[in-house]
Scaffold this motif. Structure first.
Motif, PDB file in Angstrom:
ATOM      1  N   PHE A 120       0.751  -0.661   0.044  1.00  0.00           N
ATOM      2  CA  PHE A 120       0.644  -0.116   0.036  1.00  0.00           C
ATOM      3  C   PHE A 120       1.112   1.685  -0.198  1.00  0.00           C
ATOM      4  O   PHE A 120      -0.090   2.520  -0.752  1.00  0.00           O
ATOM      5  CB  PHE A 120      -0.660  -0.209   1.509  1.00  0.00           C
ATOM      6  CG  PHE A 120      -1.641   1.396   1.232  1.00  0.00           C
ATOM      7  CD1 PHE A 120      -2.723   1.686   0.647  1.00  0.00           C
ATOM      8  CD2 PHE A 120      -1.196   2.397   2.448  1.00  0.00           C
ATOM      9  CE1 PHE A 120      -3.389   2.651   0.224  1.00  0.00           C
ATOM     10  CE2 PHE A 120      -2.169   3.948   2.846  1.00  0.00           C
ATOM     11  CZ  PHE A 120      -3.484   3.783   1.973  1.00  0.00           C
ATOM     12  N   GLY A 121       1.796   1.286   0.667  1.00  0.00           N
ATOM     13  CA  GLY A 121       2.622   2.334   0.576  1.00  0.00           C
ATOM     14  C   GLY A 121       3.428   2.915  -0.499  1.00  0.00           C
ATOM     15  O   GLY A 121       2.971   3.695  -0.922  1.00  0.00           O
ATOM     16  N   PHE A 122       3.810   2.048  -1.654  1.00  0.00           N
ATOM     17  CA  PHE A 122       4.899   1.762  -2.317  1.00  0.00           C
ATOM     18  C   PHE A 122       3.913   2.299  -3.964  1.00  0.00           C
ATOM     19  O   PHE A 122       3.776   3.673  -4.490  1.00  0.00           O
ATOM     20  CB  PHE A 122       5.433   0.683  -3.084  1.00  0.00           C
ATOM     21  CG  PHE A 122       6.424   0.588  -2.330  1.00  0.00           C
ATOM     22  CD1 PHE A 122       7.361   1.808  -2.168  1.00  0.00           C
ATOM     23  CD2 PHE A 122       6.595  -0.763  -1.741  1.00  0.00           C
ATOM     24  CE1 PHE A 122       8.741   1.262  -1.800  1.00  0.00           C
ATOM     25  CE2 PHE A 122       8.503  -0.960  -0.717  1.00  0.00           C
ATOM     26  CZ  PHE A 122       8.828  -0.029  -0.703  1.00  0.00           C
ATOM     27  N   LEU A 123       2.351   2.086  -3.865  1.00  0.00           N
ATOM     28  CA  LEU A 123       0.926   2.359  -4.377  1.00  0.00           C
ATOM     29  C   LEU A 123       0.984   4.054  -4.076  1.00  0.00           C
ATOM     30  O   LEU A 123       0.978   5.051  -4.680  1.00  0.00           O
ATOM     31  CB  LEU A 123       0.501   1.564  -3.920  1.00  0.00           C
ATOM     32  CG  LEU A 123      -1.353   1.806  -5.439  1.00  0.00           C
ATOM     33  CD1 LEU A 123      -1.201   1.041  -6.500  1.00  0.00           C
ATOM     34  CD2 LEU A 123      -2.088   1.353  -4.176  1.00  0.00           C
ATOM     35  N   LEU A 124       0.633   4.054  -2.786  1.00  0.00           N
ATOM     36  CA  LEU A 124       0.157   5.723  -2.280  1.00  0.00           C
ATOM     37  C   LEU A 124       1.257   6.105  -3.107  1.00  0.00           C
ATOM     38  O   LEU A 124       1.011   7.487  -3.315  1.00  0.00           O
ATOM     39  CB  LEU A 124       0.221   5.537  -0.783  1.00  0.00           C
ATOM     40  CG  LEU A 124      -0.039   6.694  -0.161  1.00  0.00           C
ATOM     41  CD1 LEU A 124      -1.305   6.926  -0.784  1.00  0.00           C
ATOM     42  CD2 LEU A 124      -0.102   6.833   1.400  1.00  0.00           C
ATOM     43  N   ALA A 125       2.848   6.254  -2.735  1.00  0.00           N
ATOM     44  CA  ALA A 125       3.579   6.563  -3.055  1.00  0.00           C
ATOM     45  C   ALA A 125       3.849   6.940  -4.851  1.00  0.00           C
ATOM     46  O   ALA A 125       4.118   8.544  -5.178  1.00  0.00           O
ATOM     47  CB  ALA A 125       5.218   6.410  -2.632  1.00  0.00           C
ATOM     48  N   PHE A 126       3.935   6.107  -5.276  1.00  0.00           N
ATOM     49  CA  PHE A 126       3.202   5.978  -7.507  1.00  0.00           C
ATOM     50  C   PHE A 126       2.231   7.405  -7.470  1.00  0.00           C
ATOM     51  O   PHE A 126       2.300   8.269  -8.224  1.00  0.00           O
ATOM     52  CB  PHE A 126       2.967   4.711  -7.458  1.00  0.00           C
ATOM     53  CG  PHE A 126       3.752   4.564  -8.684  1.00  0.00           C
ATOM     54  CD1 PHE A 126       5.192   5.458  -9.329  1.00  0.00           C
ATOM     55  CD2 PHE A 126       3.001   5.324 -10.515  1.00  0.00           C
ATOM     56  CE1 PHE A 126       5.816   5.053 -10.952  1.00  0.00           C
ATOM     57  CE2 PHE A 126       2.299   4.935 -11.377  1.00  0.00           C
ATOM     58  CZ  PHE A 126       4.242   5.334 -11.829  1.00  0.00           C
ATOM     59  N   ILE A 127       1.578   6.647  -6.675  1.00  0.00           N
ATOM     60  CA  ILE A 127      -0.397   7.576  -6.636  1.00  0.00           C
ATOM     61  C   ILE A 127       0.232   9.551  -6.332  1.00  0.00           C
ATOM     62  O   ILE A 127      -0.598  10.089  -7.328  1.00  0.00           O
ATOM     63  CB  ILE A 127      -1.453   7.024  -5.943  1.00  0.00           C
ATOM     64  CG1 ILE A 127      -2.081   5.894  -6.672  1.00  0.00           C
ATOM     65  CG2 ILE A 127      -2.220   8.133  -6.048  1.00  0.00           C
ATOM     66  CD1 ILE A 127      -3.166   5.530  -6.164  1.00  0.00           C
ATOM     67  N   SER A 128       0.832   9.757  -5.278  1.00  0.00           N
ATOM     68  CA  SER A 128       0.923  10.590  -5.444  1.00  0.00           C
ATOM     69  C   SER A 128       1.682  11.858  -6.137  1.00  0.00           C
ATOM     70  O   SER A 128       1.601  12.665  -6.550  1.00  0.00           O
ATOM     71  CB  SER A 128       2.193  10.839  -4.512  1.00  0.00           C
ATOM     72  OG  SER A 128       3.718  10.853  -4.220  1.00  0.00           O
ATOM     73  N   GLY A 145       1.188  11.046  -9.810  1.00  0.00           N
ATOM     74  CA  GLY A 145       0.146  11.357  -9.825  1.00  0.00           C
ATOM     75  C   GLY A 145      -1.147  12.463  -9.637  1.00  0.00           C
ATOM     76  O   GLY A 145      -1.147  13.867 -10.701  1.00  0.00           O
ATOM     77  N   LEU A 146      -0.799  12.818  -8.594  1.00  0.00           N
ATOM     78  CA  LEU A 146      -1.494  14.174  -7.397  1.00  0.00           C
ATOM     79  C   LEU A 146      -1.393  15.143  -8.206  1.00  0.00           C
ATOM     80  O   LEU A 146      -1.847  16.404  -8.194  1.00  0.00           O
ATOM     81  CB  LEU A 146      -1.487  13.443  -6.312  1.00  0.00           C
ATOM     82  CG  LEU A 146      -2.319  12.785  -5.797  1.00  0.00           C
ATOM     83  CD1 LEU A 146      -2.239  12.437  -4.223  1.00  0.00           C
ATOM     84  CD2 LEU A 146      -4.147  12.370  -6.628  1.00  0.00           C
ATOM     85  N   VAL A 147       0.218  15.575  -9.053  1.00  0.00           N
ATOM     86  CA  VAL A 147       1.191  16.828  -9.177  1.00  0.00           C
ATOM     87  C   VAL A 147       1.066  16.695 -10.251  1.00  0.00           C
ATOM     88  O   VAL A 147       0.931  17.714 -11.043  1.00  0.00           O
ATOM     89  CB  VAL A 147       2.395  16.635  -8.740  1.00  0.00           C
ATOM     90  CG1 VAL A 147       2.817  17.824  -9.230  1.00  0.00           C
ATOM     91  CG2 VAL A 147       2.587  16.984  -6.823  1.00  0.00           C
ATOM     92  N   ALA A 157       8.164  15.222  -6.900  1.00  0.00           N
ATOM     93  CA  ALA A 157       8.979  14.332  -6.490  1.00  0.00           C
ATOM     94  C   ALA A 157       8.886  15.120  -4.806  1.00  0.00           C
ATOM     95  O   ALA A 157       9.380  13.845  -3.818  1.00  0.00           O
ATOM     96  CB  ALA A 157      10.881  14.771  -7.330  1.00  0.00           C
ATOM     97  N   ILE A 158       8.723  15.548  -4.783  1.00  0.00           N
ATOM     98  CA  ILE A 158       8.407  15.947  -2.955  1.00  0.00           C
ATOM     99  C   ILE A 158       7.351  15.118  -2.460  1.00  0.00           C
ATOM    100  O   ILE A 158       7.848  14.998  -1.423  1.00  0.00           O
ATOM    101  CB  ILE A 158       7.669  17.200  -2.829  1.00  0.00           C
ATOM    102  CG1 ILE A 158       8.762  18.712  -3.719  1.00  0.00           C
ATOM    103  CG2 ILE A 158       7.577  18.165  -1.601  1.00  0.00           C
ATOM    104  CD1 ILE A 158       8.077  19.924  -3.536  1.00  0.00           C
ATOM    105  N   PRO A 159       6.467  15.427  -2.250  1.00  0.00           N
ATOM    106  CA  PRO A 159       5.648  13.984  -2.087  1.00  0.00           C
ATOM    107  C   PRO A 159       5.821  12.677  -2.148  1.00  0.00           C
ATOM    108  O   PRO A 159       5.824  12.208  -1.067  1.00  0.00           O
ATOM    109  CB  PRO A 159       3.911  14.114  -2.737  1.00  0.00           C
ATOM    110  CG  PRO A 159       3.683  14.782  -3.567  1.00  0.00           C
ATOM    111  CD  PRO A 159       5.387  15.628  -3.878  1.00  0.00           C
ATOM    112  N   PHE A 160       6.264  12.264  -3.587  1.00  0.00           N
ATOM    113  CA  PHE A 160       7.183  11.102  -3.509  1.00  0.00           C
ATOM    114  C   PHE A 160       7.936  11.199  -2.333  1.00  0.00           C
ATOM    115  O   PHE A 160       8.367   9.773  -2.032  1.00  0.00           O
ATOM    116  CB  PHE A 160       7.423  10.862  -5.198  1.00  0.00           C
ATOM    117  CG  PHE A 160       7.488   9.946  -5.854  1.00  0.00           C
ATOM    118  CD1 PHE A 160       6.960   8.529  -5.025  1.00  0.00           C
ATOM    119  CD2 PHE A 160       9.467   8.980  -5.241  1.00  0.00           C
ATOM    120  CE1 PHE A 160       7.888   6.792  -6.471  1.00  0.00           C
ATOM    121  CE2 PHE A 160       9.892   8.311  -6.208  1.00  0.00           C
ATOM    122  CZ  PHE A 160       8.837   6.828  -6.112  1.00  0.00           C
ATOM    123  N   SER A 161       9.087  11.410  -2.647  1.00  0.00           N
ATOM    124  CA  SER A 161      10.167  11.261  -1.459  1.00  0.00           C
ATOM    125  C   SER A 161       9.476  11.220  -0.030  1.00  0.00           C
ATOM    126  O   SER A 161      10.272  10.756   0.545  1.00  0.00           O
ATOM    127  CB  SER A 161      11.226  12.644  -2.058  1.00  0.00           C
ATOM    128  OG  SER A 161      10.817  14.100  -1.903  1.00  0.00           O
TER     129      SER A 161
END
Length: 409
Positions: A67-75, A77-79, A125-129
């Motif tokens: 779930f965490g990796f999916l959330l990071a990847f989705i973040s 797209g949100l930008v 990259a900000i929310p992703f990282s």
């Protein structure tokens, strides 16, 4: 199935726009392939963990990381999607203008601008990282928060009395013994008079706590360690084979707490006495609004205490304080809660900003609040659940000092 279809559609859109941005920024085809491969691995792992290997609603570490990796990847797209979509609309408008107003024979769509893609990727990259940092460092970035609370009717003998509160351990999520040991040592270093644990020792099963009983059993305070149950401690999120198995799990958890030296309060109260004076520690079972278990019985828990006693209430869910405790005939001077985790995500800069999505769900979601002469502290939690990390809302150890008098004294 509809939810899966919508999720996959949204994920495909994120992957598509991410690929377009990357292709504009660099012509390295191997980076293009790597991006697509990562996207497929993340999606595939998530589907396998949540659609194939299931055990009720238990969130194992493997599920949490998926779930965490999916959330990071989705973040990403949100930008990316809003920025690049705005550019795409502008490109289409320009093409239509060129075609119909400039009277060009062919429809011309301008190329995507490199600097727009660079800006979009940089911002994404900000929310992703941050999400990745929260998974590997933030979730164990323990901090001690100190509060001094004043009460005019605090017994003199308890002036300066110190309480350490911890909450929401969620031992089933832990994956680093060294970090947990550091957190336990940090609790003991506060040398408080009492330690109060306000529920959610496990995610779902009592067995999750077995590898950690020696560490949490080492918590010590002069007047003892008191505890209550949270919504996750009842085993309600597991599909048990029988009611007897669920009951046995619950009994095992109660016995574990006793073996660790905790005084578990199940709608009960205790007194702490000092120099002929006393304060009451009241503990209720979980009571929460919004579909959560409501086993807490405030009247039963307080039946052995006097209305004039100084009272510290332990209640896992802060909605209990909001809906039942504040207007109760008894005056509960201080309530200690947890449950919200501060959503494990937010921005907190003391004296300037305090924000989390948790505020959309809970009126009292983190820190100290005062209503009608009564205080509540909502602890942000020691552990983590679901998303295996924390961003901006760090794991908390609360130290509260009780002082006699008013804050102006």
């Amino acid at each position: 199935m509809l939810r899966w279809a919508l999720l996959l559609l949204f994920y495909a859109a994120i992957t598509f726009y991410g690929f377009l941005a990357l292709r504009t920024v660099t012509k390295n085809i191997w980076l293009h392939y790597l991006f697509i491969l990562i996207a497929l691995v993340i999606a595939g792992n998530f589907i396998i963990q949540f659609a194939v290997y299931t055990e009720g609603r238990v969130l194992t570490p493997a599920k949490s990381y998926a779930f965490g990796f999916l959330l990071a990847f989705i973040s990403l797209g949100l930008v990316l999607i809003p920025l690049l979509l705005v550019e795409d609309i502008g490109r289409v408008i320009y093409g239509l203008y060129d075609k119909f107003l400039a009277k060009n024979d062919s429809f011309y769509l301008p190329s995507r601008r490199k600097f727009i893609s660079q800006i979009a990727l940089g911002l994404a990259a900000i929310p992703f990282s941050s999400i990745l940092y929260g998974m590997y460092r933030g979730k164990y970035q323990f901090r001690v928060l100190n509060y001094t609370l004043h009460f005019e009717d605090l017994p003199e003998a308890f002036d300066g009395y110190k309480i350490t509160q911890i909450s929401d351990v969620h031992s089933g999520s832990f994956d680093n013994r060294e970090k947990i040991e550091y957190g336990i040592n940090l609790i003991n270093e506060q040398a408080s008079d009492a330690i109060l644990f306000t529920g959610d020792m496990v995610n779902n099963k009592s067995s999750e706590m077995l590898p950690w009983t020696d560490l949490f059993g080492s918590l010590k305070a002069k007047d003892g360690v008191f505890s209550i149950l949270g919504n996750h401690d009842y085993g309600d999120y597991v599909d048990w084979s029988s009611s007897e198995e669920k009951k046995r799990n619950f009994e095992d958890l109660i016995q574990l707490q006793k073996d660790m030296g905790y005084d578990l309060l199940l709608n009960e109260s205790r007194f702490i006495e000092k120099d002929g004076q006393r304060i009451a520690i009241v503990g209720v079972e979980n009571w929460g609004s919004g579909g959560f278990k409501q086993a807490g019985d405030l009247k039963k828990a307080s039946e052995n205490i006097d209305p004039n006693d100084f009272k510290i209430l332990m209640s896992h869910d802060p909605t209990h304080w909001q809906q039942k405790v504040i207007d109760d005939d008894y005056h509960y001077h201080l309530t200690l809660s947890g449950h919200t985790h501060g959503m494990q995500f937010g921005i907190e800069i003391p004296g300037w900003v305090k924000w989390s999505p948790a505020k959309w769900r809970y009126k009292y979601w983190a820190g100290v609040y005062k209503e009608k002469g009564q205080y509540i502290n909502v602890n942000r939690g020691f552990g983590f659940l679901g998303y295996p990390g924390r961003v901006g809302i760090w794991p908390e150890i609360t130290v509260i000092e009780l002082k006699k008098g008013t804050s102006d004294a």
